[in-house]
Enzyme design. Structure first.
Site, mmCIF file in Angstrom:
data_model
loop_
_atom_site.group_PDB
_atom_site.id
_atom_site.type_symbol
_atom_site.label_atom_id
_atom_site.label_comp_id
_atom_site.label_asym_id
_atom_site.label_seq_id
_atom_site.Cartn_x
_atom_site.Cartn_y
_atom_site.Cartn_z
ATOM 1 N N ASP A 39 11.512 19.189 -112.898
ATOM 2 C CA ASP A 39 11.399 18.262 -111.777
ATOM 3 C C ASP A 39 12.381 18.709 -110.700
ATOM 4 O O ASP A 39 13.578 18.861 -110.965
ATOM 5 C CB ASP A 39 11.725 16.832 -112.218
ATOM 6 C CG ASP A 39 10.651 16.255 -113.131
ATOM 7 O OD1 ASP A 39 9.499 16.710 -113.045
ATOM 8 O OD2 ASP A 39 10.977 15.357 -113.923
ATOM 9 N N ASP A 88 0.598 9.490 -113.921
ATOM 10 C CA ASP A 88 1.744 8.715 -114.382
ATOM 11 C C ASP A 88 1.227 7.349 -114.779
ATOM 12 O O ASP A 88 0.649 6.629 -113.956
ATOM 13 C CB ASP A 88 2.793 8.574 -113.269
ATOM 14 C CG ASP A 88 3.361 9.924 -112.843
ATOM 15 O OD1 ASP A 88 3.426 10.830 -113.699
ATOM 16 O OD2 ASP A 88 3.723 10.063 -111.663
#
Length: 252
Positions: free
Chosen positions: A11, A130
């Site tokens: 990330d 997500d």
């Protein structure tokens, strides 16, 4: 039998690798190019680089970073974050990425999946989802790095994404993310058994047993993890040997 893949995820925020818990409390985890190079040498099958604030901050993933990664990494890698058009996809692929990941922009404009698949092939289009299990027992889709709940059910969106041309689903459980308590086996199994494309399980890896579970019980095609690799809590080669000893087909 297809080999099961181990995929470190990096990330990216402001050019650095970060890791949090349930999408918050971010801490620095190092230089993404250095980490990616180390993982490639350590036996990772693929890498995923996600610019986690690109959508929120309305900016594009830095193509320069992708070029640096491509110069140093010799395994396939996926890049996502702020990809909202075929032009964005072309920039990333031309910079060296093998696949692009779309998330919030694809929910808002599902035709984006069709456009990418038509322009570069389904194999280049990863749809990241997500999702969070709410008190009603249903898994719901979230956008903008987990900040915005939708009224879309995860199963419905995954099915539509594949019908529109997604070549792979990257499924992240927000409930499990950073917990080290294991992957979300129920929703992962549901999608793995019902979709005709590979499902990458993400969120919750803490032990080697968790990886075995998500392959054996949830039938995931790949398992993605971040913190346990970044902070040297687990090494890829011993993990793969553990899986091989469990008769799980991995590339050593």
């Amino acid at each position: 039998m297809l080999t099961k893949r181990i995929i470190p995820c990096l990330d990216i925020k402001d050019g650095r690798t970060v890791k949090g818990t349930q999408f918050v409390d971010l801490r620095d985890a190092g230089d993404p190019v250095e980490l990616g190079t180390l993982y490639a040498k350590a036996g990772a099958d693929e890498l995923v680089f996600l610019d986690i604030t690109a959508t929120v901050e309305k900016r594009k993933t830095l193509a320069e970073l992708v070029k640096r990664i491509a110069r140093h990494v010799n395994i396939p890698f996926t890049v996502g974050g702020g990809v909202s058009s075929v032009d964005d996809m072309h920039v990333l692929l031309q910079s060296g990425a093998d696949k692009v990941s779309v998330n919030s922009a694809a929910v808002r404009n599902p035709g984006l999946i069709e456009d990418i698949a038509k322009a570069a092939g389904s194999q280049c289009c990863v749809v990241a989802i997500d999702t969070k299990k709410e008190e009603d027992g249903e898994w719901w889709v979230y956008l903008n790095g987990g900040r915005l709940k939708t009224e879309i059910k995860c199963r419905d969106w995954a099915k539509e994404a594949v019908e529109r041309g997604a070549g792979e689903i990257l499924l992240t459980s927000m409930n499990n993310d950073g917990s080290r308590k294991g992957f979300a086996l129920d929703i992962t199994r549901d999608l793995s058994l019902s979709l005709p494309v590979p499902v990458i399980a993400s969120g919750g890896a803490g032990t080697m047993e968790h990886f075995a579970e998500v392959f054996e019980t949830a039938h995931a095609d790949a398992a993605l993890a971040a913190g346990i690799f970044h902070f040297k809590e687990m090494e890829i080669k011993p993990l793969k040997q553990f899986l091989k000893d469990r008769n799980i087909n991995v590339r050593l």
